[in-house]
Structures are given as C-alpha cells and as structure tokens.
Design a protein around this motif. Sequence first.
Motif, PDB file in Angstrom:
ATOM      1  N   ARG A 156       3.714   0.379   2.632  1.00 44.91           N
ATOM      2  CA  ARG A 156       3.295  -0.341   3.547  1.00 44.91           C
ATOM      3  C   ARG A 156       3.209  -1.809   3.073  1.00 44.91           C
ATOM      4  N   ARG A 215       0.624  -1.111   0.158  1.00 44.99           N
ATOM      5  CA  ARG A 215      -0.063  -0.007   0.122  1.00 44.99           C
ATOM      6  C   ARG A 215       0.806   1.172  -0.099  1.00 44.99           C
ATOM      7  N   ASP A 236       1.176   4.736   0.469  1.00 48.84           N
ATOM      8  CA  ASP A 236       0.633   5.850   1.054  1.00 48.84           C
ATOM      9  C   ASP A 236       1.166   7.270   0.827  1.00 48.84           C
ATOM     10  N   ASP A 295      -0.845  -5.181   8.755  1.00 53.09           N
ATOM     11  CA  ASP A 295       0.011  -4.381   8.451  1.00 53.09           C
ATOM     12  C   ASP A 295       1.461  -5.101   9.155  1.00 53.09           C
ATOM     13  N   THR A 355       4.606  -4.076   8.280  1.00 51.32           N
ATOM     14  CA  THR A 355       5.695  -3.392   7.555  1.00 51.32           C
ATOM     15  C   THR A 355       6.939  -3.202   8.591  1.00 51.32           C
ATOM     16  N   ASN A 356       6.763  -3.130   9.863  1.00 56.85           N
ATOM     17  CA  ASN A 356       7.771  -2.936  10.989  1.00 56.85           C
ATOM     18  C   ASN A 356       8.409  -4.140  11.164  1.00 56.85           C
ATOM     19  N   ILE A 393       1.339  -5.320   3.536  1.00 55.80           N
ATOM     20  CA  ILE A 393       0.097  -6.239   4.249  1.00 55.80           C
ATOM     21  C   ILE A 393       0.195  -7.692   4.049  1.00 55.80           C
TER      22      ILE A 393
END
Length: 229
Positions: free
Chosen positions: A85, A77, A79, A92, A94-95, A87
């Motif tokens: 990001r 995604r 943004d 989510d 990402t981190n 998914i």
Amino acid sequence: MNSADSHSSIPVLTIDGPSGSGKGTISRLVAQRLGWHYLDSGALYRAVGVAAGWADLDLADPAALVRCTFDTQVGFRDDGPGEPRVIVNGVDATNELRTETAGAAASAIAAIPEVRAALKDRQRAFRQPPGLVADGRDMGTVIFPDASFKVFLTASAEERAERRYKQLKDKGVSVNLDGLLREILARDARDASRAVAPLRPAEDAVRIDTTGLGIDEVVERVLALLPAR
Ligand SMILES: Nc1ncnc2c1ncn2[C@@H]1O[C@H](COP(=O)(O)OP(=O)(O)OP(=O)(O)O)[C@@H](O)[C@H]1O
Ligand SMILES: Nc1ccn([C@H]2C[C@H](O)[C@@H](COP(=O)(O)O)O2)c(=O)n1
C-alpha cells in the motif's frame, strides 16, 4: 561522500524499462525470493503527481511542483503478498496511484530536473542490508550507477497495452485497448526524450525482451543473473 557512496557495499539489482514491461511485478517477486528490500521509484513520482492534483496545482508550474515534492510524505506498507500500500500524506492512495492519469502526471512532473534532484536521496535511502531491488527508468543509469546487477525489461507496445488492459479489467475498470496503447506510447516517448535521466538502458544492463514470456519465466531469467545462493 554522498549517500550512494556510503552504502556501496550493499548489493543492488536495478530493473528499468518502459511502462507495462513488468518491472514492478518482476521486481517485487525477485525481491521476495532474495529477501531483499524493494523500491518502486515510480510510486514516488506518482505520489507527487497525485498530491499536486489534490492541491489543484498547475502541471505547468515547475516551482510549485518542486515545493510539492519536498512537502509530500510517502510511505509504503507491506501487508502481505500483493502490492504494498502507498500512503501519501497520511492517506492510502494506492488505487489512485495506479491510474493512467496518475502515470501521465508523474511522467510530466518527472521531466523537471529539480523534482528529480529532490527525490534522489529518498531513493538511495532504500539501499539497506541485505540488498535492494529497485525499479524505475533511471535506477541503473543515475540513482544506482554502481549497482551490482542491472536489467532492462522490454516487451512490444501491443503486449504491454494488453497486459495493462487485462490488469485494469480484472480490477473492474472499463478501458479501451487502443486508448491504452496510445497512452503507453505517449508516456514512453516523453520519458525517453526528456533532457534529464531519460528512459534508457544502462550500458552494462542485461536486456530481457519479455514479449511472449510468462511472469515466472522472467523471474527465473533475472534470478539466473545473480550468483547461485
Ligand atoms: N511477463 C509477463 N507476462 C504477462 N503479464 C505480465 C508480465 N509481466 C507483468 N505482467 C502483467 O502486466 C501488468 C503490468 O505489469 P507491471 O505493473 O509490473 O508493469 P510496470 O513495468 O511496472 O508498469 P508501470 O511502469 O506502468 O508501473 C500486470 O498486470 C502484470 O501482472
Ligand atoms: N525512476 C523513475 C520512475 C518513474 N518515473 C516517472 C516516469 C513514469 O512514466 C512515471 C510513473 O512511473 P511508473 O510507476 O509507471 O514506473 O514516473 C521516472 O521518471 N523515473
């Protein structure tokens, strides 16, 4: 005709290289400048690694990991100006994906030939007009061997460890520089020594040693390889 042949008129720029050489950063910026799509192939391997962790799978059980590869849904995604990001199965992640633990799991899983085969078409599907910048380890050698432009980015291991150290410190993660250097060297060694699609430059790739170069300078050097727009 396979899916690589069917898209072969769409230009691809591949950017391969070892961990921390700047592939992701440079690929994203170059894709933005060109208005092309961007594939972070490492995120797919990381996503499978993270999903395998969530399911408590054994990294020494190839059959379970291959099933997990087929079952793992990955979406991107975009943004805004930062990293897209990622998914994973609707979450989510990402981190979690950016941790060195996820990188090491991805590297271990990436050595399984059936996992690599299962991800091939998903990667090739990113080849859409007007063009694609693809970063990883085997973009120029295996996934897009017919790419119009191929780059292999490197930097000294010490500089790569320092970049990663700064990146993690900026995110508030406490890390040890020597430990990072060891992890980077171990991951490079595993990625370069595996039997299938090892980390190596394609014969027709342009090598750019980014040691001592800033991000903007590397972006300009890569863009200079493409015809003037
Ligand atoms: N030429 C450069 N000079 C200084 N810092 C850089 C340069 N290129 C990238 N960086 C920084 O180094 C860090 C690592 O870069 P990046 O995540 O793009 O590397 P990577 O090759 O994609 O790594 P990995 O394969 O582990 O995902 C980032 O913080 C990035 O901003
Ligand atoms: N094309 C690719 C991309 C990634 N991998 C494996 C090996 C890496 O150590 C790991 C994580 O990749 P990163 O996010 O650091 O680019 O995934 C691979 O084998 N082939």
